[in-house]
Design an enzyme around this catalytic site. Structure first.
Site, PDB file in Angstrom:
ATOM      1  N   TYR A 149      33.908  76.933  45.978  1.00  0.00           N
ATOM      2  CA  TYR A 149      34.457  78.197  46.717  1.00  0.00           C
ATOM      3  C   TYR A 149      35.988  78.438  46.882  1.00  0.00           C
ATOM      4  O   TYR A 149      36.598  79.247  46.185  1.00  0.00           O
ATOM      5  CB  TYR A 149      33.821  78.406  47.986  1.00  0.00           C
ATOM      6  N   TYR A 163      46.910  89.295  35.350  1.00  0.00           N
ATOM      7  CA  TYR A 163      46.501  90.718  35.005  1.00  0.00           C
ATOM      8  C   TYR A 163      47.687  91.677  35.581  1.00  0.00           C
ATOM      9  O   TYR A 163      48.140  92.633  34.932  1.00  0.00           O
ATOM     10  CB  TYR A 163      45.147  91.241  35.700  1.00  0.00           C
TER      11      TYR A 163
HETATM   12  P1  NAD Z   1      28.163  87.904  52.182  1.00  0.00           P
HETATM   13  O1  NAD Z   1      27.390  86.700  51.563  1.00  0.00           O
HETATM   14  O2  NAD Z   1      27.491  88.599  53.509  1.00  0.00           O
HETATM   15  O3  NAD Z   1      28.532  89.111  51.183  1.00  0.00           O
HETATM   16  C1  NAD Z   1      28.825  88.880  49.841  1.00  0.00           C
HETATM   17  C2  NAD Z   1      27.862  89.555  49.180  1.00  0.00           C
HETATM   18  O4  NAD Z   1      28.271  89.364  47.589  1.00  0.00           O
HETATM   19  C3  NAD Z   1      26.570  89.473  49.113  1.00  0.00           C
HETATM   20  O5  NAD Z   1      25.915  90.771  49.312  1.00  0.00           O
HETATM   21  C4  NAD Z   1      26.101  88.782  47.914  1.00  0.00           C
HETATM   22  O6  NAD Z   1      24.757  89.058  47.551  1.00  0.00           O
HETATM   23  C5  NAD Z   1      26.952  89.527  46.959  1.00  0.00           C
HETATM   24  N1  NAD Z   1      26.985  88.571  45.559  1.00  0.00           N
HETATM   25  C6  NAD Z   1      27.355  87.352  45.457  1.00  0.00           C
HETATM   26  N2  NAD Z   1      27.423  86.879  44.300  1.00  0.00           N
HETATM   27  C7  NAD Z   1      27.324  88.010  43.599  1.00  0.00           C
HETATM   28  C8  NAD Z   1      27.246  88.344  42.190  1.00  0.00           C
HETATM   29  N3  NAD Z   1      27.531  87.271  41.430  1.00  0.00           N
HETATM   30  N4  NAD Z   1      27.244  89.729  41.688  1.00  0.00           N
HETATM   31  C9  NAD Z   1      27.191  90.463  42.636  1.00  0.00           C
HETATM   32  N5  NAD Z   1      27.042  90.362  43.930  1.00  0.00           N
HETATM   33  C10 NAD Z   1      27.142  89.320  44.423  1.00  0.00           C
HETATM   34  O7  NAD Z   1      29.755  87.682  52.839  1.00  0.00           O
HETATM   35  P2  NAD Z   1      30.690  88.059  53.430  1.00  0.00           P
HETATM   36  O8  NAD Z   1      31.089  87.764  54.868  1.00  0.00           O
HETATM   37  O9  NAD Z   1      30.598  89.691  53.665  1.00  0.00           O
HETATM   38  O10 NAD Z   1      32.080  88.069  52.389  1.00  0.00           O
HETATM   39  C11 NAD Z   1      32.688  89.141  51.640  1.00  0.00           C
HETATM   40  C12 NAD Z   1      33.895  88.591  50.829  1.00  0.00           C
HETATM   41  O11 NAD Z   1      34.847  88.471  51.738  1.00  0.00           O
HETATM   42  C13 NAD Z   1      33.452  87.334  50.011  1.00  0.00           C
HETATM   43  O12 NAD Z   1      34.206  87.508  48.926  1.00  0.00           O
HETATM   44  C14 NAD Z   1      34.054  86.233  50.966  1.00  0.00           C
HETATM   45  O13 NAD Z   1      34.682  85.215  50.107  1.00  0.00           O
HETATM   46  C15 NAD Z   1      35.401  86.980  51.463  1.00  0.00           C
HETATM   47  N6  NAD Z   1      35.466  86.358  52.665  1.00  0.00           N
HETATM   48  C16 NAD Z   1      34.927  86.838  53.798  1.00  0.00           C
HETATM   49  C17 NAD Z   1      35.261  85.731  55.172  1.00  0.00           C
HETATM   50  C18 NAD Z   1      34.326  85.967  56.463  1.00  0.00           C
HETATM   51  O14 NAD Z   1      34.820  85.239  57.403  1.00  0.00           O
HETATM   52  N7  NAD Z   1      33.464  87.033  56.414  1.00  0.00           N
HETATM   53  C19 NAD Z   1      36.316  85.171  55.069  1.00  0.00           C
HETATM   54  C20 NAD Z   1      36.959  84.861  53.965  1.00  0.00           C
HETATM   55  C21 NAD Z   1      36.743  85.452  52.767  1.00  0.00           C
END
Ligand code: NAD
Ligand code: UDP
Length: 314
Positions: A149, A163
């Site tokens: 990750y 990019y």
């Molecule tokens: P989440 O797991 O609920 O959502 C991620 C979504 O991406 C899911 O719906 C999943 O099915 C989809 N996904 C995963 N792999 C995929 C792929 N190969 N192709 C298409 N879809 C794919 O997580 P979240 O909390 O909503 O996080 C969303 C984004 O924000 C992520 O990139 C995460 O790294 C980032 N983020 C979140 C947090 C947090 O606290 N929630 C903190 C830091 C970063």
């Protein structure tokens, strides 16, 4: 050729926790929204209420494969965010960040779309600088269980900036700190959802380690406001920019707050600390304050109440 004046916005990972709130917000602001998601950690339930909206479209697609669409803006959120989910298939996690970013950046290059990357405080690893500022390069283990990750997201940032330099793409990179709220997956293992579900079910609250490690928790609505402000900021503001709530709590304090708000008879139990679990984390958000006029407004207890009520009704 584009006929309507409405913005066509692509949200990858739009069926996840943050993505579904973002889709909702963009629709409310008047955009056409295209959500793509492979449903690895997200669910159609999160976007069920949007499916009847003619300005909303859902496509099941994995971002590690190319996709050909016509869009004006891209929010790249696809990637499982909870340690339990992203460690289940670590190779796919790295591919999602790296190949997924390459595909989305390629799409942005062809269409001229502005592109936003959901990066993370995990790029700072277990930090020696506290609170974390954007110019801190981080302390990340490249070969540990969290590396798929952390390093995937770090490589995605590299790709975004290359990019930008090489092809002149308009990029927006947000480093997101721990965010919570309705539509977190009840079994995704993240601390806020774990504690609330455990308290509601009258089970023990599992504190990993001594519970003195800290996190800073941002309510989802505040975060989404930050996303939208960053996306519409002047082109030369590329980030990376921290988005999160600087109020820092120990995990034990969080457990006590959840217990008090839920009530019930759960007790706190202590379990081993997972590998490479960062000891402290707090964003310095001076950049977001200065450039986006953004500060989170919802205090922890208020956000927890809304989240508890969501889980109670599940
Ligand atoms: P989440 O797991 O609920 O959502 C991620 C979504 O991406 C899911 O719906 C999943 O099915 C989809 N996904 C995963 N792999 C995929 C792929 N190969 N192709 C298409 N879809 C794919 O997580 P979240 O909390 O909503 O996080 C969303 C984004 O924000 C992520 O990139 C995460 O790294 C980032 N983020 C979140 C947090 C947090 O606290 N929630 C903190 C830091 C970063
Ligand atoms: N944590 C905990 N009990 C749980 C789940 C998590 O004590 O049931 C701890 C975890 O070890 C970490 C913190 O809570 O120190 C935040 O964990 P989470 O997985 O939510 O996010 P991250 O570690 O990615 O910040």
């Amino acid at each position: 050729m584009k006929i309507s004046n409405r913005k066509r916005v692509l949200v990858t990972g739009g069926a996840g926790f943050l993505g579904s709130h973002l889709c909702e917000r963009l629709l409310r602001d008047g955009s056409d929204v295209l959500c793509i998601d492979n449903l690895y950690s997200g669910t159609k339930d999160n976007i069920e209420h949007l499916l009847s909206n003619p300005r909303f479209e859902f496509q099941r697609h994995d971002v590690t494969f190319p996709v050909y669409l016509e869009v004006d803006e891209i929010y790249n959120l696809a990637c499982p965010a909870s340690p339990v989910h992203y460690q289940r298939d670590p190779v796919q996690t790295t591919k999602t960040s790296v190949h997924g970013s390459i595909n989305m950046l390629g799409l942005a290059k062809r269409t001229g779309a502005r592109i936003f990357q959901a990066s993370t405080s995990e790029v700072y690893g277990d930090p020696e600088v506290h609170p974390q500022t954007e110019d801190y390069w981080g302390r990340v283990n490249p070969i540990g269980v969290r590396s798929c990750y952390d390093e995937g997201k770090r490589c995605a940032e590299t790709l975004f900036f290359d990019y930008n330099r090489q092809h002149g793409l308009e990029i927006k990179v947000a480093r997101i700190f721990n965010t919570y709220g309705p539509r977190m997956h009840p079994n995704d293992g993240r601390v806020v959802s774990n504690f609330i579900v455990q308290a509601l079910q009258g089970n023990d609250i599992t504190i990993y380690g001594d519970g003195l490690q800290t996190r800073s928790f941002c309510y989802v609505d505040d975060l989404i406001e930050g996303f939208v402000r960053l996306m519409s900021s002047p082109a030369d503001l590329t980030g990376p920019i921290n988005l999160g709530n600087p109020s820092e709590f120990t995990i034990r304090e969080l457990a006590e707050a959840v217990l008090e708000l839920v009530g019930g008879s759960s007790s706190l139990v202590f379990r081993p600390l997972p590998h490479d679990d960062p000891m402290q984390r707090q964003p310095n958000i001076s950049m977001a304050k200065q450039h986006l006029d953004w500060t989170p407004e919802i205090p922890l207890r208020e956000g927890l109440k809304k989240t508890i009520s969501y889980f109670r009704n599940l």
